[in-house]
Design a protein around this motif. Structure first.
Motif, PDB file in Angstrom:
ATOM      1  N   THR A  60       4.444  28.627  70.512  1.00  0.00           N
ATOM      2  CA  THR A  60       3.534  29.843  70.437  1.00  0.00           C
ATOM      3  C   THR A  60       4.712  31.235  70.611  1.00  0.00           C
ATOM      4  O   THR A  60       4.176  32.519  70.367  1.00  0.00           O
ATOM      5  N   GLY A  61       5.992  30.625  70.902  1.00  0.00           N
ATOM      6  CA  GLY A  61       7.040  31.586  70.187  1.00  0.00           C
ATOM      7  C   GLY A  61       7.318  32.222  68.759  1.00  0.00           C
ATOM      8  O   GLY A  61       7.737  33.816  68.934  1.00  0.00           O
ATOM      9  N   ASP A  62       6.219  31.230  68.059  1.00  0.00           N
ATOM     10  CA  ASP A  62       6.301  32.107  66.631  1.00  0.00           C
ATOM     11  C   ASP A  62       5.274  33.271  66.621  1.00  0.00           C
ATOM     12  O   ASP A  62       5.983  34.089  65.936  1.00  0.00           O
ATOM     13  N   TRP A  63       4.444  33.944  67.906  1.00  0.00           N
ATOM     14  CA  TRP A  63       3.750  35.345  67.403  1.00  0.00           C
ATOM     15  C   TRP A  63       4.892  36.457  68.046  1.00  0.00           C
ATOM     16  O   TRP A  63       4.848  37.329  67.080  1.00  0.00           O
ATOM     17  N   ARG A  64       5.918  36.147  68.553  1.00  0.00           N
ATOM     18  CA  ARG A  64       7.077  37.203  68.850  1.00  0.00           C
ATOM     19  C   ARG A  64       6.963  37.804  67.562  1.00  0.00           C
ATOM     20  O   ARG A  64       7.427  37.617  66.595  1.00  0.00           O
ATOM     21  N   ASP A  65       6.979  39.268  67.850  1.00  0.00           N
ATOM     22  CA  ASP A  65       8.525  40.005  66.858  1.00  0.00           C
ATOM     23  C   ASP A  65       9.364  40.667  67.464  1.00  0.00           C
ATOM     24  O   ASP A  65      10.009  41.390  66.810  1.00  0.00           O
ATOM     25  N   MET A  66       9.360  40.980  69.041  1.00  0.00           N
ATOM     26  CA  MET A  66      10.459  40.736  70.189  1.00  0.00           C
ATOM     27  C   MET A  66      11.318  40.010  70.630  1.00  0.00           C
ATOM     28  O   MET A  66      10.521  39.071  71.431  1.00  0.00           O
ATOM     29  N   LYS A  67      12.299  40.080  70.620  1.00  0.00           N
ATOM     30  CA  LYS A  67      12.978  38.848  71.341  1.00  0.00           C
ATOM     31  C   LYS A  67      13.958  39.648  72.912  1.00  0.00           C
ATOM     32  O   LYS A  67      14.486  40.632  72.642  1.00  0.00           O
ATOM     33  N   PRO A  68      13.825  38.501  73.851  1.00  0.00           N
ATOM     34  CA  PRO A  68      14.471  39.294  74.795  1.00  0.00           C
ATOM     35  C   PRO A  68      16.053  38.744  75.308  1.00  0.00           C
ATOM     36  O   PRO A  68      16.343  37.496  74.657  1.00  0.00           O
ATOM     37  N   VAL A  69      17.150  39.708  75.084  1.00  0.00           N
ATOM     38  CA  VAL A  69      18.791  39.329  74.888  1.00  0.00           C
ATOM     39  C   VAL A  69      18.997  39.094  76.539  1.00  0.00           C
ATOM     40  O   VAL A  69      19.373  40.488  76.593  1.00  0.00           O
ATOM     41  N   ILE A  70      19.604  38.311  76.965  1.00  0.00           N
ATOM     42  CA  ILE A  70      20.065  38.506  78.620  1.00  0.00           C
ATOM     43  C   ILE A  70      21.559  38.848  78.336  1.00  0.00           C
ATOM     44  O   ILE A  70      22.027  38.104  77.087  1.00  0.00           O
ATOM     45  N   ASP A  71      22.577  40.465  78.815  1.00  0.00           N
ATOM     46  CA  ASP A  71      23.926  40.148  79.024  1.00  0.00           C
ATOM     47  C   ASP A  71      24.126  39.296  80.293  1.00  0.00           C
ATOM     48  O   ASP A  71      23.800  40.082  81.615  1.00  0.00           O
ATOM     49  N   HIS A  72      24.885  38.472  80.037  1.00  0.00           N
ATOM     50  CA  HIS A  72      25.391  37.671  81.125  1.00  0.00           C
ATOM     51  C   HIS A  72      26.596  38.544  81.821  1.00  0.00           C
ATOM     52  O   HIS A  72      26.843  38.227  82.784  1.00  0.00           O
ATOM     53  N   GLY A  73      27.107  39.773  81.123  1.00  0.00           N
ATOM     54  CA  GLY A  73      28.196  40.452  81.501  1.00  0.00           C
ATOM     55  C   GLY A  73      27.246  40.986  83.200  1.00  0.00           C
ATOM     56  O   GLY A  73      28.051  41.973  83.591  1.00  0.00           O
ATOM     57  N   LYS A  74      25.666  41.085  82.655  1.00  0.00           N
ATOM     58  CA  LYS A  74      25.534  42.390  83.667  1.00  0.00           C
ATOM     59  C   LYS A  74      24.695  41.467  84.874  1.00  0.00           C
ATOM     60  O   LYS A  74      24.002  41.699  86.152  1.00  0.00           O
ATOM     61  N   CYS A  75      23.867  40.129  84.319  1.00  0.00           N
ATOM     62  CA  CYS A  75      23.003  39.855  84.802  1.00  0.00           C
ATOM     63  C   CYS A  75      23.968  39.129  86.356  1.00  0.00           C
ATOM     64  O   CYS A  75      24.906  38.259  86.017  1.00  0.00           O
TER      65      CYS A  75
END
Ligand code: SF4
Ligand code: SF4
Length: 97
Positions: free
Chosen positions: A22-37
């Motif tokens: 169901t990830g195919d339904w996305r039009d935006m995706k989250p990207v993690i900045d591990h330098g801030k996480c």
């Protein structure tokens, strides 16, 4: 009797259903900045508010935090809730994501 944390509730985990990945339904995706996480910055298990709020149960706690993109719907709740502003929503086709 074991006392359970009242703040922890049952969560389902994602699995292949009739709708497939169901990830195919996305039009935006989250990207993690591990330098801030926070877990990555502190090098210890901490925060995980993204995991707590994700309605799809697709965020894996750990160092680093990981998102199962096969099932992430791109709702952006994780990015809204992250106290460190470590998650950015980008267009699905963005190569930088
Ligand atoms: S909410 Fe943000 S800082 Fe906290 S674990 Fe998730 S990505 Fe990292
Ligand atoms: S965008 Fe939504 S579904 Fe995807 S990881 Fe974040 S909260 Fe979960």
């Amino acid at each position: 009797m074991e006392k359970k944390d009242k703040n922890i509730s049952a969560m389902s985990t994602p699995a292949i259903g009739e709708a497939g990945f169901t990830g195919d339904w996305r039009d935006m995706k989250p990207v993690i900045d591990h330098g801030k996480c926070i877990p990555s910055v502190k090098n210890k298990p901490a925060c995980y508010l993204c995991w707590l709020y994700c309605p799809e149960g697709v965020i894996k706690t750990g160092i680093p935090v990981e998102i199962d993109m096969d099932y992430c719907k791109g709702c952006g709740i994780c990015a809204e809730e992250c106290p460190a502003k470590a998650i950015t929503m980008v267009n699905e086709g963005d190569e930088n994501g």
